[in-house]
Scaffold this active site. Structure first.
Site, mmCIF file in Angstrom:
data_model
loop_
_atom_site.group_PDB
_atom_site.id
_atom_site.type_symbol
_atom_site.label_atom_id
_atom_site.label_comp_id
_atom_site.label_asym_id
_atom_site.label_seq_id
_atom_site.Cartn_x
_atom_site.Cartn_y
_atom_site.Cartn_z
ATOM 1 N N CYS A 63 0.063 3.840 2.648
ATOM 2 C CA CYS A 63 0.508 3.344 3.954
ATOM 3 C C CYS A 63 1.984 3.673 4.171
ATOM 4 O O CYS A 63 2.387 4.081 5.264
ATOM 5 C CB CYS A 63 0.318 1.831 4.056
ATOM 6 S SG CYS A 63 -1.388 1.274 3.923
ATOM 7 N N CYS A 65 0.834 -1.209 0.000
ATOM 8 C CA CYS A 65 0.000 0.000 0.000
ATOM 9 C C CYS A 65 0.867 1.258 0.000
ATOM 10 O O CYS A 65 1.503 1.582 1.011
ATOM 11 C CB CYS A 65 -0.907 -0.055 1.232
ATOM 12 S SG CYS A 65 -1.740 1.474 1.626
#
Length: 109
Positions: free
Chosen positions: A37, A34
């Site tokens: 993230c 991600c």
């Protein structure tokens, strides 16, 4: 470099590490693939350093621990959830500025 103050939570340890904690706990639900993230990670590290002793900060890898995100309705990552006394206080989805996480924490302290 990742902060040593950021804990790793798992499905097996979530109850004892988060829900039964004496202090508020900020949990970052994330995954290795991600991109947002990864962009949020330095902010989480800074929050862990800044609020050390007041708030426990940790991460749950959603790929390795699918149970806990499902329990709390995590559908998009990164999702940051603040727990206090075993209950969800607030949550934020997405890569947000540090000031937004600080405001979230100050409401719980």
């Amino acid at each position: 470099m990742a902060s040593e103050k950021v804990h790793t939570f798992t499905d097996n340890t979530f109850d004892s590490d988060v829900l039964k904690a004496d202090t508020p706990v900020l949990v970052d639900f994330w995954a290795t693939w991600c991109a947002p993230c990864k962009m949020l990670a330095p902010t989480i590290d800074a929050i862990a350093d800044e609020f050390d002793g007041q708030v426990k900060v940790g991460k749950v890898n959603v790929d390795e621990n699918p149970g806990t995100p499902g329990t709390y309705g995590v559908r998009g990552i990164p999702t940051v959830i603040l727990f206090k006394g075993g209950k969800v206080v607030d949550q934020i989805v997405g890569n947000v500025p540090k000031s937004q996480l600080e405001a979230l924490l100050k409401k719980a302290l």
